[in-house]
Design an enzyme around this catalytic site. Structure first.
Site, PDB file in Angstrom:
ATOM      1  N   ASP A  22     -71.037 -53.450 -35.906  1.00 46.18           N
ATOM      2  CA  ASP A  22     -72.164 -54.291 -36.280  1.00 46.18           C
ATOM      3  C   ASP A  22     -72.238 -54.451 -37.789  1.00 46.18           C
ATOM      4  OD1 ASP A  22     -74.290 -55.793 -35.075  1.00 46.18           O
ATOM      5  OD2 ASP A  22     -75.707 -54.397 -35.975  1.00 46.18           O
ATOM      6  N   TYR A  77     -65.255 -42.303 -34.238  1.00 45.60           N
ATOM      7  CA  TYR A  77     -66.218 -42.709 -35.260  1.00 45.60           C
ATOM      8  C   TYR A  77     -66.530 -41.540 -36.182  1.00 45.60           C
ATOM      9  CZ  TYR A  77     -67.354 -47.173 -33.004  1.00 45.60           C
ATOM     10  OH  TYR A  77     -67.299 -48.448 -32.498  1.00 45.60           O
TER      11      TYR A  77
END
Length: 496
Positions: free
Chosen positions: A128, A220
């Site tokens: 995002d 991540y």
């Protein structure tokens, strides 16, 4: 010397033996129509009409060149872009995919008329706005410099034409391992891309390879400092994440995607220090989260809950409680009964800046990453390293400058009282001291990257207002906005 008359001025320029007279216009005495006519005359002289017919640029026929399917690994600075995914409408900032695709087009590696679908473009995981990546992967069909061999296995690839069935099938060169005569994909793209997007490597892949579905796991990283946090409590809470769980209460619910399965498998959830212990309250840590796939904003929601645990306003048991969405169960660590949380409590997710998609992992049989560098000082690999090293060095100087700004400020301004972490201060939300003026203390719960959620009163997560049940939200969307669409959107795996 100057002499004027009839709208012109005469200038006499001396030389060693004589004067040269130059006539220049005296525009002050000209009318409006005369000035316009003069401008048109000057424009005509500046851009003279060619007496020769312009030669048209030779068209580039992609069908005349062999194609191969490749995967590229690249990094990008998320704060410079409006997310990874290409958007049809205008965006405040460019998207990474839009900038990257335009570089492929400019290099004539793909045909612009076919768009992303025309070259079989697939990304591993969506990030995002504000989220960075160090190992994002995209797979697609590109132009190749390798000659088509009759012995090569023929494979179909997406066409740039509207009727895909009428396009000639390209010769498959994706399985050839030699790159001796191949295009230098890394250097070609990096010359066209901005410094905030860097292609690191590429790999030949099979025609049926998918950057999304062939990915074994996604890794991540979330970076934070220990300021006001008990990292040991955060790790205790993170341990509950490992395994397959329902994460509907730790992600952003988007009815437009019509997701009904919120089970995701987390393989590792580990917090490790990155800076020495001598940094004290500002010691930098990284939260490594590895999983097969992730829900929308799942990592940032998990990190927000870990921050609540680290400050002491929530206990590590809040993690298994939020994952208990069907019936009351016992917490294996405390043997206490977990409450049923079938609807998501309202809370703010962590900041996007510290989050990075570190790696997208594939089987060794699927990809073999390679570069264009020849190992010399002028090689592409060396130049790329110097570019990123220079950026890193500059960021270190910025850090030192900011540190000195803070030091200068502390000479005149005292730091505010430190309430967190409760495990070290011995405080609770009910025993916070009032200021000398009698004002209630304001709690600043960290959200990452120096941002805070400030409130005078903290409301525990399980006592907060809850969103509608997923089934209710999905049904409301189907009856309302969803009825306008004949085709539902397909959810992305590995989104953040």
């Amino acid at each position: 010397m100057r002499f004027g008359g009839f709208g012109f001025t005469y200038r006499f320029l001396p030389s060693k033996t004589q004067y040269f007279r130059i006539m220049t216009p005296n525009y002050e005495s000209w009318s409006k129509d005369e000035l316009i006519a003069r401008l048109r005359e000057l424009e005509a002289k500046k851009h003279p009409k060619s007496t020769h017919s312009p030669t048209s640029k030779k068209p580039f026929h992609f069908s005349s060149h062999p194609k191969r399917k490749i995967a590229i690994k690249f990094c990008y600075s998320g704060w410079e872009y409006n997310g990874l995914a290409y958007q049809n409408g205008p965006t405040p900032l460019p998207t990474v995919e839009d900038v990257l695709f335009k570089a492929f087009v400019k290099a004539r590696l793909v045909d612009e008329t076919g768009g992303l679908d025309g070259c079989g473009w697939e990304k591993c995981g969506r990030t995002d706005r504000g989220v960075s990546a160090a190992g994002q992967v995209v797979s697609l069909w590109v132009r190749s410099a390798l000659p088509a061999e009759t012995s090569s296995k023929v494979a179909s690839s997406p066409s740039s034409e509207e009727d895909l069935s009428t396009e000639d099938t390209p010769q498959n060169t994706s399985l050839q391992s030699s790159t001796k005569h191949e295009l230098r994909y890394v250097s070609i793209l990096n010359r066209l891309l901005p410094p905030t997007i860097r292609v690191l490597a590429w790999s030949s892949i099979s025609p049926d390879f998918s950057a999304r579905f062939n990915c074994k796991h996604r890794h991540y990283k979330y970076f934070f400092t220990s300021h006001g946090l008990d990292v040991s409590l955060m790790q205790s809470a993170a341990n509950h994440l490992v395994g397959e769980h329902d994460f509907r209460n730790m992600c952003k619910l988007d009815p437009g995607k019509q997701i009904t399965n919120f089970h995701r498998c987390v393989m590792r959830a580990q917090i490790n220090p990155l800076s020495p212990e001598s940094d004290g309250d500002n010691r930098v840590y990284v939260f490594d989260l590895v999983g097969s796939a992730f829900l929308y904003h799942q990592v940032r929601h998990i990190m927000a809950v870990l921050f609540l645990v680290g400050t002491g306003v929530e206990q590590p048991s809040i993690i298994p409680a939020l994952m208990n969405v069907f019936h009351a169960e016992s917490d294996s660590s405390t043997k206490s009964l977990l409450p049923l949380v079938d609807r998501k409590p309202e809370y703010q997710m962590a900041d996007a800046l510290p989050l990075m998609l570190w790696d997208c992992a594939y089987a060794d049989s699927d990809v073999t990453w390679q570069t264009d560098g020849d190992g010399t000082e002028s090689g592409t690999g060396s130049e790329l390293y110097h570019q990123l090293h220079s950026i890193h060095q500059r960021s270190l100087i910025h850090t030192v400058l900011d540190e000195h700004f803070l030091t200068a400020a502390t000479q005149y301004h005292s730091p505010p009282p430190q309430y967190f972490p409760f495990s070290q201060t011995g405080l609770t939300p009910h025993t916070l001291p009032h200021s000398t003026s009698g004002r209630e203390p304001v709690l600043g719960v960290p959200l990452g990257a120096g941002t805070y959620k400030r409130n005078a009163r903290y409301i525990p997560l399980l006592e907060r207002k809850r969103l509608d049940h997923v089934d209710v939200a999905n049904e409301r969307w189907r009856i309302g906005r969803g009825s306008k669409y004949s085709k539902q959107k397909m959810p992305d795996d590995g989104t953040e």
